[in-house]
Design an enzyme around this catalytic site. Structure first.
Site, PDB file in Angstrom:
ATOM      1  N   ASP A   1       0.689  -1.340   0.069  1.00 22.69           N
ATOM      2  CA  ASP A   1      -0.112  -0.200  -0.026  1.00 22.69           C
ATOM      3  C   ASP A   1       0.882   1.304   0.039  1.00 22.69           C
ATOM      4  OD1 ASP A   1      -2.204   1.560   1.255  1.00 22.69           O
ATOM      5  OD2 ASP A   1      -3.185  -0.101   0.200  1.00 22.69           O
TER       6      ASP A   1
ATOM      7  N   LYS B   1      -3.755  -0.740  -7.047  1.00 20.73           N
ATOM      8  CA  LYS B   1      -4.239   0.185  -6.231  1.00 20.73           C
ATOM      9  C   LYS B   1      -4.352   1.102  -6.446  1.00 20.73           C
ATOM     10  CE  LYS B   1      -6.282   0.778  -1.892  1.00 20.73           C
ATOM     11  NZ  LYS B   1      -5.875   0.835  -0.602  1.00 20.73           N
TER      12      LYS B   1
ATOM     13  N   ASP C   1      -5.432   4.639  -5.583  1.00 20.16           N
ATOM     14  CA  ASP C   1      -6.384   6.006  -4.597  1.00 20.16           C
ATOM     15  C   ASP C   1      -6.975   7.302  -4.771  1.00 20.16           C
ATOM     16  OD1 ASP C   1      -7.445   6.105  -1.807  1.00 20.16           O
ATOM     17  OD2 ASP C   1      -5.464   5.117  -0.525  1.00 20.16           O
TER      18      ASP C   1
ATOM     19  N   ARG D   1     -12.872   1.083  -4.203  1.00 19.06           N
ATOM     20  CA  ARG D   1     -13.764   1.048  -2.879  1.00 19.06           C
ATOM     21  C   ARG D   1     -15.004   2.476  -3.055  1.00 19.06           C
ATOM     22  NH1 ARG D   1     -10.719   1.555   0.978  1.00 19.06           N
ATOM     23  NH2 ARG D   1     -12.367   2.405   2.207  1.00 19.06           N
TER      24      ARG D   1
ATOM     25  N   ASP E   1     -12.674   3.738   5.028  1.00 19.45           N
ATOM     26  CA  ASP E   1     -11.738   2.712   4.890  1.00 19.45           C
ATOM     27  C   ASP E   1     -12.341   1.897   6.849  1.00 19.45           C
ATOM     28  OD1 ASP E   1      -8.358   4.501   4.404  1.00 19.45           O
ATOM     29  OD2 ASP E   1      -9.681   3.672   3.163  1.00 19.45           O
TER      30      ASP E   1
END
Length: 458
Positions: free
Chosen positions: A101, A177, A179, A236, A240
């Protein structure tokens, strides 16, 4: 990355116009070949929800390798987790991605504009780490941000979309991923497809995980799920996850309260992502951990563990490696489940699964006790009341307790005892013994699967 998705947005740099994407049909058919695919979604990947290990929830942005070498974001941490995923049986039950991440980068790009891994924490570079993970039979995932910076303040992809896609391909990345910190949610409808286009142009199949809709939701915008489905493998929708039962409950409530808008978007190759599994950490009890695993399977959610696999206790490891619940999550029909009952702290969730016969489905049923009054609750209901109406009956099994109820008819009343903040999850397979061999089901066409999915909750 943190709960406040809307903070510190800065002006976005000018970017090149992206090539117009061809519109694609739903890819519920399980037999599409990779050679026919040209778009970011149409990469032939994650026909069932991805499974693996992700660093964020447990290890956050710990970069202090001097004082905390065992837990900092480093080459050593990810190689260690890859070793354990294989050695301790996680890979054998389906966990395959080892995903980095945030906080793996240097604070600046190199002189040519390329991303640079932190030179002290990743001294061998990302290609070396990818090679090691691949040598274990696993796949390698990485993190970036559609913004000027990542949430942790490291370089984002804006202005470098094509460069970064090519970089990830050169490192043999399998999963990206993206963000959304430090960017304008209004620009994401163009930016996320653009980066996906460049990923696809590399010719290396890479799972594309987007944070696109959640940032728009918090900005008061309506996400365009038609486009999101077309361009992302998973995304998403909500906050979180944090290491607490309260956090888990807010996610459960969000998915239940908004299921009419959320459920239709899931299917093979494109999944709603309620965030990581926190089973085995500090905030959930044993019963609550069982609840998360069961409901994530009902939700057809990605199963991305975020836990220290070096210290996890055996009972939590057993939850994460429960093959029967994993089989529900990985059901090839790819139909996300729904909450079908809620009253006085008791909830029932149902997911249509295979085998299917005519217009009848098998089901996974989760009974959830949201009460905290200290005593287990009895739930008694007929299969027909749950929507299970196949005249030939259902073979019913408890997936945690390994209790086999035998073949039950729709009129049969079943009674379960559910612990506070706990779950009972049943698998109810159509009893098809007298009809045909259940190991030889027909291959459905896309149109047939479309009709199956439409009828699954009628």
């Amino acid at each position: 990355m943190e709960s406040n998705y809307a903070v510190k947005r800065t002006e976005i740099k000018n970017r090149a116009c992206y090539t117009k994407m061809l519109q694609i049909v739903w890819i519920w058919c399980l037999v599409v070949s990779v050679s026919d695919l040209t778009l970011a979604l149409d990469n032939g990947l994650v026909k069932t929800p991805p499974m693996g290990w992700l660093s964020w929830e447990r290890f956050r942005c710990n970069t202090d390798c001097k004082n905390d070498p065992d837990n900092c974001i480093s080459d050593r941490l990810f190689r260690t987790m890859a070793d354990i995923v294989v050695a301790e049986g996680y890979a054998a039950v389906g966990y395959e991605y080892i995903n980095i991440d945030d906080c793996w980068l240097e604070k600046d790009r190199d002189i040519n504009g390329h991303l640079v891994p932190d030179r002290e924490r990743f001294p061998y570079g990302m290609k070396s780490l990818a090679n090691y993970i691949h040598s274990k039979g696993l796949k390698f995932g990485i993190y970036e941000d559609y913004g000027n910076y990542t949430c942790g303040g490291y370089p984002g992809v804006l202005g470098y979309l094509e460069t970064d896609a090519l970089t990830f391909a050169s490192w043999d990345v399998d999963y990206v991923k993206l963000d959304g910190c430090y960017s304008h949610p209004s620009e994401m409808d163009r930016g996320y497809p653009e980066f996906g286009f460049y990923l696809n142009q590399t010719s290396r199949p890479m799972v594309y995980s987007c944070s696109w809709p959640v940032y728009q939701i918090y900005a008061g915008l309506q996400p365009n799920y038609t486009s999101i489905i077309e361009h992302c493998n998973l995304w998403r929708n909500f906050d979180d996850i944090q290491d607490s039962w309260h956090s888990l409950e807010t996610i459960i409530d969000y998915y239940g309260n908004n299921q009419d808008a959320i459920v239709p978007n899931a299917g093979p190759g494109h999944w709603n992502d309620p965030d990581m599994l926190i089973v085995g950490n500090f905030g959930l009890s044993y019963e609550q951990s069982k609840t998360q695993m069961a409901l994530w399977a009902i939700l057809a959610a990605p199963l991305l563990m975020s836990v220290d696999l070096r210290t996890i206790r055996p009972e939590y490891k057993a939850i994460l490696q429960n093959r029967k619940i994993i089989a529900v999550d990985q059901d090839p029909l790819g139909i996300q489940g729904r909450r079908i009952y809620k009253h006085k702290g008791i909830e029932i969730w149902a997911r249509p699964i295979s085998p299917v016969y005519q217009n009848y489905f098998s089901y996974a049923i989760a009974f959830v006790n949201r009460r905290t009054d200290g005593t287990p609750s009895d739930v008694s209901v007929t299969l027909k009341e749950l929507g299970l109406q196949y005249p030939g009956g259902y073979s019913v099994e408890d997936l945690y307790e390994d209790v086999n109820y035998g073949v039950l008819t729709p009129q049969t009343k079943i009674k379960v005892k559910v612990n506070p903040s706990g779950v009972v999850i049943l698998r109810c397979d159509l009893h098809l013994k007298d009809i045909f061999d259940t190991n030889q089901f027909p291959q459905y066409t896309p149109n047939q699967l479309f009709k199956i999915r439409q009828n699954s909750f009628k």
